[in-house]
Design a protein around this motif. Structure first.
Motif, PDB file in Angstrom:
ATOM      1  N   SER A 399       0.846  -1.186   0.000  1.00 57.24           N
ATOM      2  CA  SER A 399       0.000   0.000   0.000  1.00 57.24           C
ATOM      3  C   SER A 399       0.883   1.237   0.000  1.00 57.24           C
ATOM      4  CB  SER A 399      -0.923   0.004   1.222  1.00 57.24           C
ATOM      5  OG  SER A 399      -0.169   0.184   2.403  1.00 57.24           O
ATOM      6  N   CYS A 400       0.261   2.403  -0.232  1.00 54.60           N
ATOM      7  CA  CYS A 400       1.042   3.637  -0.307  1.00 54.60           C
ATOM      8  C   CYS A 400       1.595   4.063   1.044  1.00 54.60           C
ATOM      9  CB  CYS A 400       0.190   4.762  -0.901  1.00 54.60           C
ATOM     10  SG  CYS A 400      -1.275   5.162   0.048  1.00 54.60           S
ATOM     11  N   ASP A 401       1.126   3.401   2.129  1.00 52.46           N
ATOM     12  CA  ASP A 401       1.673   3.706   3.445  1.00 52.46           C
ATOM     13  C   ASP A 401       2.581   2.594   3.962  1.00 52.46           C
ATOM     14  OD1 ASP A 401      -0.242   1.827   3.839  1.00 52.46           O
ATOM     15  OD2 ASP A 401      -1.435   2.956   5.284  1.00 52.46           O
ATOM     16  N   GLY A 402       2.965   1.648   3.062  1.00 52.95           N
ATOM     17  CA  GLY A 402       3.969   0.667   3.420  1.00 52.95           C
ATOM     18  C   GLY A 402       3.462  -0.647   3.963  1.00 52.95           C
ATOM     19  N   ARG A 403       2.163  -0.921   3.887  1.00 57.64           N
ATOM     20  CA  ARG A 403       1.624  -2.188   4.371  1.00 57.64           C
ATOM     21  C   ARG A 403       1.670  -3.242   3.264  1.00 57.64           C
ATOM     22  NH1 ARG A 403      -3.347  -2.009   4.785  1.00 57.64           N
ATOM     23  NH2 ARG A 403      -3.737   0.088   3.969  1.00 57.64           N
TER      24      ARG A 403
END
Length: 457
Positions: A399-403
């Motif tokens: 994801s764009c937040d690193g998940r």
């Protein structure tokens, strides 16, 4: 039947609640990013203003020193002229005094002697030089626009809004267990042969550039026919990219420069390098689809660090991220939200910085006891980050937040050798994923995104 309807309604409610929660989280993240960006802009304006004030003070001080030095030089010249004139006047006064002695001559012999003495005198006007007046040129064209060149100016007030609206209409087609569907295979046929598809740059819907580990860079069509071959001998990974107008940018590692090849029938190179720096060696490059900026990953020395630099279309540096997080940024790309995403095989991590330069996160793998060897990287319109992991032989979705979201494609059965773990990734205009095989001349195209048509999904 009633129970089925109730269950379906419950599922729809849960889905709506889930999407609302995600959208709310995205909005909050966007608000934080906007506030950070605004604060960064304010700080930049203040810093540039203070820098301009200091520059003006320095220029003022230097100008006064120069004027004072000029004044001393002119005054010294005038004083020298006065000394010469004073000496000449003393000589004349002395001569006049000698004329007064004529009255003491009482005999003809003394008069003749005095006359001869006067005749022998030489009278001349001293050479005096008149210094010219100094001149001063002032620029009258100081205005708001000229000041903005130094302070800075907002150039894009609506970044990425339209792309985010498009993102709401799509979803990932495959889940955690279901892999993406292969919809096409391209086999590159050329002489010399392509030794693996290490990096892919899509030129348009019909042509693409592909390179291998040995520096063979080729322009091919969808049937695999090669139209042009460039022998670069560079072994970098993401060392070429294509601009929106079709121009090709590629790295020359040996000369530490970036070349630009203008799109035409021959893809002729320009006469001089687009970007050149004798200190930093470029190893990766990406041209933004949204702003047209050029992102370049480069190395100075293994002991001195690496950096990501942003250049505008004219080759002017506008941003530099010199971070200890980078070791060898061999692939670089830009996400839809403006994040700068780097695949660093030496760091064994995907490193993401905000478009203003702040560090957002570093992804080092989904399992703490498993290794992670990232290589090819790209981003889709949902702002997800797709990266090939050489250890698991899979394309991972972050994801764009690193998940970690899922393993999109598992390529384990195709090749078991570790050395050939590097693979090129790209996403075309139809949102299909291109995966280059590092051990052959084959590119496979996968479909994993689809447009949402049923609102109950």
């Amino acid at each position: 039947m009633r129970e089925q309807c109730i269950e379906k309604i419950s599922n729809v409610r849960q889905s709506i609640s889930y999407h609302c929660h995600n959208l709310n989280a995205d909005i909050e993240e966007d608000v934080r990013n906007v506030k950070n960006q605004i604060n960064k802009m304010r700080e930049t304006v203040d810093e540039n203003t203070e820098r301009l004030k200091n520059m003006i003070k320095n220029v003022k001080r230097e100008s006064h020193e120069e004027i004072q030095c000029l004044e001393k030089t002119l005054m010294h010249a005038f004083n020298r002229q006065k000394e010469i004139l004073h000496t000449h006047m003393q000589y004349l006064y002395k001569t006049i005094g000698e004329f007064d002695d004529l009255k003491h001559c009482t005999t003809p012999e003394s008069v003749i002697e005095f006359h001869e003495k006067i005749i022998s005198k030489t009278f001349h006007i001293p050479d005096l030089v008149k210094p010219g007046l100094p001149s001063f040129k002032s620029e009258p064209s100081i205005n708001t626009e000229s000041i903005e060149k130094y302070i800075g100016k907002i150039t894009n007030t609506e970044p990425y809004f339209e792309e985010l609206r498009v993102c709401q209409d799509h979803k990932i087609y495959c889940g955690t267990e279901k892999e993406a569907h292969c919809i096409g295979i391209i086999i590159i046929s050329s002489t010399p042969s392509l030794q693996g598809c290490r990096h892919i740059s899509l030129a348009d819907d019909d042509y693409f550039w592909v390179s291998d580990y040995y520096g063979n860079l080729m322009l091919a069509d969808l049937n695999g026919h090669v139209c042009k071959i460039e022998i670069t001998k560079d072994k970098s990974s993401g060392f070429h990219t294509v601009a929106a107008n079709g121009d090709l940018f590629c790295i020359n590692e040996r000369k530490k420069e970036v070349l630009r090849m203008v799109k035409n029938d021959k893809y002729d190179p320009e006469q001089k390098a687009f970007i050149s720096n004798p200190t930093w060696k470029p190893v990766s490059i990406y041209c933004s689809e949204y702003s047209g900026d050029i992102l370049i990953g480069s190395l100075k020395d293994k002991r001195l660090g690496a950096r990501i630099t942003r250049f505008d279309k004219a080759g002017k540096q506008i941003q530099q991220i010199l971070s200890p997080d980078y070791i060898v940024p061999h692939y670089v790309t830009e996400n839809y939200n403006g994040d700068i995403c780097v695949s660093d095989w030496k760091k064994c991590a995907v490193i993401v910085h905000h478009k203003c330069g702040d560090h957002r996160f570093t992804y080092t793998g989904s399992h703490p006891y498993k290794k992670f060897y990232p290589s090819g990287i790209c981003c889709d319109l949902l702002r997800n980050i797709l990266v090939y992991d050489g250890y698991s032989k899979s394309v991972l979705i972050l994801s764009c937040d690193g998940r970690f979201l899922s393993a999109l494609i598992n390529l384990q059965p195709e090749w078991t050798g570790f050395w050939w773990h590097t693979r090129g990734l790209a996403i075309d205009s139809q949102h299909n994923l291109w995966v280059g095989e590092s051990h052959s001349n084959t590119i496979k195209i996968y479909s994993y995104l689809k447009k949402i048509q049923d609102s109950s999904i």
